[in-house]
Design a protein around this motif. Structure first.
Motif, PDB file in Angstrom:
ATOM      1  N   UNK A  81     -24.355  16.238  11.793  1.00 46.38           N
ATOM      2  CA  UNK A  81     -25.393  15.195  11.857  1.00 46.38           C
ATOM      3  C   UNK A  81     -25.824  14.755  10.466  1.00 46.38           C
ATOM      4  N   UNK A  82     -25.476  15.519   9.449  1.00 45.76           N
ATOM      5  CA  UNK A  82     -25.812  15.162   8.070  1.00 45.76           C
ATOM      6  C   UNK A  82     -24.804  14.204   7.450  1.00 45.76           C
ATOM      7  N   UNK A  83     -23.704  13.924   8.157  1.00 48.49           N
ATOM      8  CA  UNK A  83     -22.648  13.085   7.609  1.00 48.49           C
ATOM      9  C   UNK A  83     -22.787  11.649   8.093  1.00 48.49           C
ATOM     10  N   UNK A  84     -22.818  10.697   7.140  1.00 48.96           N
ATOM     11  CA  UNK A  84     -22.861   9.290   7.508  1.00 48.96           C
ATOM     12  C   UNK A  84     -21.622   8.853   8.263  1.00 48.96           C
ATOM     13  N   UNK A  85     -20.500   9.556   8.058  1.00 52.82           N
ATOM     14  CA  UNK A  85     -19.263   9.225   8.738  1.00 52.82           C
ATOM     15  C   UNK A  85     -19.255   9.687  10.194  1.00 52.82           C
ATOM     16  N   UNK A  86     -20.269  10.438  10.588  1.00 52.45           N
ATOM     17  CA  UNK A  86     -20.404  10.829  11.990  1.00 52.45           C
ATOM     18  C   UNK A  86     -21.473  10.013  12.699  1.00 52.45           C
ATOM     19  N   UNK A  87     -22.276   9.285  11.931  1.00 50.52           N
ATOM     20  CA  UNK A  87     -23.408   8.559  12.517  1.00 50.52           C
ATOM     21  C   UNK A  87     -22.960   7.540  13.567  1.00 50.52           C
ATOM     22  N   UNK A  88     -21.888   6.821  13.286  1.00 47.42           N
ATOM     23  CA  UNK A  88     -21.409   5.829  14.231  1.00 47.42           C
ATOM     24  C   UNK A  88     -20.893   6.459  15.517  1.00 47.42           C
ATOM     25  N   UNK A  89     -20.197   7.594  15.389  1.00 49.86           N
ATOM     26  CA  UNK A  89     -19.705   8.295  16.570  1.00 49.86           C
ATOM     27  C   UNK A  89     -20.866   8.766  17.428  1.00 49.86           C
ATOM     28  N   UNK A  90     -21.882   9.338  16.783  1.00 50.92           N
ATOM     29  CA  UNK A  90     -23.027   9.847  17.536  1.00 50.92           C
ATOM     30  C   UNK A  90     -23.779   8.715  18.229  1.00 50.92           C
ATOM     31  N   UNK A  91     -23.877   7.573  17.577  1.00 52.88           N
ATOM     32  CA  UNK A  91     -24.499   6.412  18.217  1.00 52.88           C
ATOM     33  C   UNK A  91     -23.684   5.981  19.440  1.00 52.88           C
ATOM     34  N   UNK A  92     -22.368   6.007  19.310  1.00 59.85           N
ATOM     35  CA  UNK A  92     -21.489   5.663  20.428  1.00 59.85           C
ATOM     36  C   UNK A  92     -21.686   6.626  21.596  1.00 59.85           C
ATOM     37  N   UNK A  93     -21.830   7.905  21.285  1.00 57.66           N
ATOM     38  CA  UNK A  93     -22.035   8.910  22.329  1.00 57.66           C
ATOM     39  C   UNK A  93     -23.371   8.695  23.038  1.00 57.66           C
ATOM     40  N   UNK A  94     -24.386   8.329  22.284  1.00 55.83           N
ATOM     41  CA  UNK A  94     -25.686   8.050  22.899  1.00 55.83           C
ATOM     42  C   UNK A  94     -25.620   6.820  23.792  1.00 55.83           C
ATOM     43  N   UNK A  95     -24.673   5.940  23.508  1.00 51.95           N
ATOM     44  CA  UNK A  95     -24.533   4.717  24.286  1.00 51.95           C
ATOM     45  C   UNK A  95     -23.669   4.860  25.526  1.00 51.95           C
ATOM     46  N   UNK A  96     -23.217   6.071  25.816  1.00 50.94           N
ATOM     47  CA  UNK A  96     -22.482   6.287  27.053  1.00 50.94           C
ATOM     48  C   UNK A  96     -21.067   6.789  26.918  1.00 50.94           C
ATOM     49  N   UNK A  97     -20.552   6.914  25.696  1.00 55.25           N
ATOM     50  CA  UNK A  97     -19.212   7.469  25.516  1.00 55.25           C
ATOM     51  C   UNK A  97     -19.222   8.961  25.835  1.00 55.25           C
ATOM     52  N   UNK A  98     -18.041   9.517  26.043  1.00 54.67           N
ATOM     53  CA  UNK A  98     -17.904  10.924  26.432  1.00 54.67           C
ATOM     54  C   UNK A  98     -17.534  11.777  25.225  1.00 54.67           C
ATOM     55  N   UNK A  99     -18.171  12.933  25.104  1.00 55.31           N
ATOM     56  CA  UNK A  99     -17.850  13.876  24.032  1.00 55.31           C
ATOM     57  C   UNK A  99     -16.507  14.543  24.338  1.00 55.31           C
ATOM     58  N   UNK A 100     -15.620  14.564  23.355  1.00 51.29           N
ATOM     59  CA  UNK A 100     -14.372  15.321  23.457  1.00 51.29           C
ATOM     60  C   UNK A 100     -14.189  16.112  22.167  1.00 51.29           C
ATOM     61  N   UNK A 101     -13.540  17.257  22.276  1.00 48.00           N
ATOM     62  CA  UNK A 101     -13.323  18.094  21.089  1.00 48.00           C
ATOM     63  C   UNK A 101     -11.859  18.422  20.856  1.00 48.00           C
ATOM     64  N   UNK A 102     -10.994  18.127  21.826  1.00 50.52           N
ATOM     65  CA  UNK A 102      -9.568  18.377  21.628  1.00 50.52           C
ATOM     66  C   UNK A 102      -8.753  17.539  22.602  1.00 50.52           C
ATOM     67  N   UNK A 103      -7.428  17.646  22.481  1.00 52.81           N
ATOM     68  CA  UNK A 103      -6.535  16.822  23.301  1.00 52.81           C
ATOM     69  C   UNK A 103      -6.667  17.147  24.782  1.00 52.81           C
ATOM     70  N   UNK A 104      -6.882  18.415  25.109  1.00 54.21           N
ATOM     71  CA  UNK A 104      -6.991  18.794  26.518  1.00 54.21           C
ATOM     72  C   UNK A 104      -8.159  18.083  27.192  1.00 54.21           C
TER      73      UNK A 104
END
Length: 380
Positions: free
Chosen positions: A265-288
Motif C-alpha cells: 500500500x506504500x507503493x504508488x505503482x500499486x495504487x491504481x491496482x488497489x483502486x481497480x480492486x475497490x471498483x469491483x475487480x477480483x483479487x488474484x495472486x497466481x495463475x491458478x
C-alpha cells in the motif's frame, strides 16, 4: 466459415492505412456501406456517406490518395505475415463486441491460428516502470498461465508486458503481442529481439499497416483490442493514471473478467491496482486463481490453508485439557479437571494420552507442558 474475397480484403487493407484505429465514425460508415463502397467514396469515385462531416471526410480523402495497398500487402507477405478480415475463418469473433470500434482488419505475423489461440487467452498488463516485484510476478504469472494451456496476451512494452511475454516463452507457451505500430516495426526498440521471438513462436498482431509508427493515442486505442480479444485482464502494478487501467476498465465494460494483483500500500505503482480492486475487480495472486475465474467449471485453484499443527488433530476434550495447563509451572490433575470443565477421571485419562503424544509430562504429582509443546499450547 469461408474467408472473405480478395476485393473486400484489399479494400479493408487500404482502409487501415486511411483511418485511425477505433474510429467509430468510420466504423459506422463501414457497416452502412461496406468496405469496397466506402473506399470508392474516399477515392472520390462516389458520394460521401449521408451526413458525413465534410472536413473529416476531406482529411480521409487526402490519406486515401497516398495509400498503396499492393505495397502494404507485399510488405507483410515479405515477413511471412498476413492480413485478416472480419468473416475470415481465423478472425476472433469476440472482437465484434467492440461494435463500430471493431478493427477494420488485423495485420498478423506468426504461424498460429489467431482465433483458436484467442479462445483461451488472458491479458496481463501493467506498469512500464515496474518494480522488481512487479516484473517477477508478471513473469511467474505468464509462465503459470502458459503451463496451464492458456495464451498470454500483452502489449510488448517495457516492464510488466515484457516480463509476461518472457515468462510465457520460457515455459514454451503461447503468447500474443498486440502492437500500436505496424507488425514490422518493433517498438520499443529494446524489445526487437523479444518481438522477433514472438513472431516465430507466438503471434504479433496490429491494426496499423506495415511501417506505421506508434503514437500516444494509438497506444490507448490498442488497449481496447487487448481487452476484447481475451477472456479476462489481469493488472500487475499500475499508477492511478495508467493505460493498464484503461485496458482493465474496457474489459469490465465488455463483460470480461477483470483482475488485479495487489502490492504494498506504500507503493504508488500499486495504487491504481488497489483502486481497480475497490471498483469491483477480483483479487488474484497466481495463475491458478486466474484460471479458476476465467476457466471452465472444475478448474479450481488449490485451497489455501495454514500449516497443520499436531494439536489440530486432538479431539475436543483432549484439546481443552491441554489448554488448561499453565504455560509455566504445572498443575495437578484435580486443578486441570476443574479448569477444563472435565470430569476428574476423564481429565486424568486425557493427560495420559497427551503424555504419550509428547505434549505433557508428569513431574511428581503435577502435570506440565513439554517445552516443545509450549509454543503450540498457548498461555492462559
Amino acid at each position: 466459415m469461408t474467408d472473405v474475397g480478395d476485393t473486400e480484403r484489399r479494400a479493408r487493407a487500404a482502409l487501415t492505412r486511411i483511418a485511425e484505429p477505433g474510429d467509430e465514425t468510420v466504423g459506422r460508415w463501414l457497416r452502412q456501406m461496406g468496405p469496397v463502397e466506402l473506399l470508392r467514396a474516399l477515392k472520390g469515385e462516389r458520394d460521401a456517406p449521408e451526413g458525413a462531416c465534410e472536413q473529416k471526410f476531406a482529411g480521409l480523402r487526402l490519406r486515401a490518395a497516398r495509400q498503396d495497398t499492393a505495397a502494404d500487402l507485399a510488405a507483410v507477405a515479405a515477413i511471412g505475415g498476413r492480413f485478416l478480415c472480419p468473416g475470415d475463418e481465423e478472425w476472433p469473433g469476440q472482437l465484434d463486441d467492440l461494435g463500430d470500434g471493431r478493427p477494420i482488419g488485423l495485420w498478423v505475423r506468426g504461424p498460429a491460428n489467431l482465433r483458436l489461440w484467442a479462445l483461451r487467452s488472458v491479458a496481463v498488463v501493467g506498469a512500464r516502470a515496474c518494480t522488481d516485484y512487479g516484473a517477477h510476478m508478471a513473469a511467474v504469472l505468464g509462465a503459470g498461465l502458459a503451463d496451464r494451456g492458456w495464451t498470454v496476451v500483452s502489449g510488448a512494452a517495457y516492464g510488466v508486458d515484457g516480463a509476461t511475454h518472457r515468462g510465457a516463452l520460457a515455459a514454451d507457451g503461447a503468447t500474443i503481442a498486440v502492437l500500436a505500430s505496424g507488425v514490422d516495426f518493433a517498438y520499443p526498440r529494446g524489445h526487437t529481439e523479444l518481438i522477433g521471438r514472438m513472431a516465430e513462436q507466438g503471434l504479433v498482431i496490429a491494426e496499423l499497416p506495415p511501417g506505421d509508427h506508434p503514437t500516444r493515442s494509438r497506444f490507448i486505442l490498442r488497449n481496447r483490442v487487448i481487452a476484447a480479444l481475451t477472456r479476462g485482464t489481469v493488472v500487475v502494478e499500475a499508477e492511478l493514471r495508467s493505460g493498464s487501467l484503461v485496458t482493465a476498465r474496457r474489459a469490465m465494460e465488455l463483460g470480461r473478467f477483470t483482475m488485479g494483483m495487489p502490492g504494498p500500500v506504500t507503493s504508488g505503482l500499486s495504487a491504481g491496482v488497489h483502486q481497480l480492486l475497490r471498483g469491483g475487480a477480483t483479487v488474484v495472486t497466481d495463475a491458478a486463481e486466474v484460471v479458476e475465474l476465467v476457466g471452465s467449471i472444475g478448474e479450481l485453484a488449490p485451497e489455501r490453508r495454514g500449516p497443520l499443527l499436531a494439536r489440530d488433530l486432538l479431539d475436543p476434550v483432549a484439546a481443552r485439557v491441554l489448554e488448561a495447563l499453565p504455560a509455566r509451572g504445572g498443575a495437578d490433575a484435580r486443578q486441570v479437571a476443574r479448569d477444563s470443565g472435565t470430569v476428574g477421571d476423564v481429565a486424568q485419562g486425557k493427560l495420559f494420552e497427551l503424555q504419550s503424544l509428547g505434549f505433557v509430562q508428569r513431574s511428581g504429582g503435577r502435570w506440565e507442558l513439554v517445552r516443545t509443546a509450549t509454543a503450540t499450547a498457548g498461555s492462559r
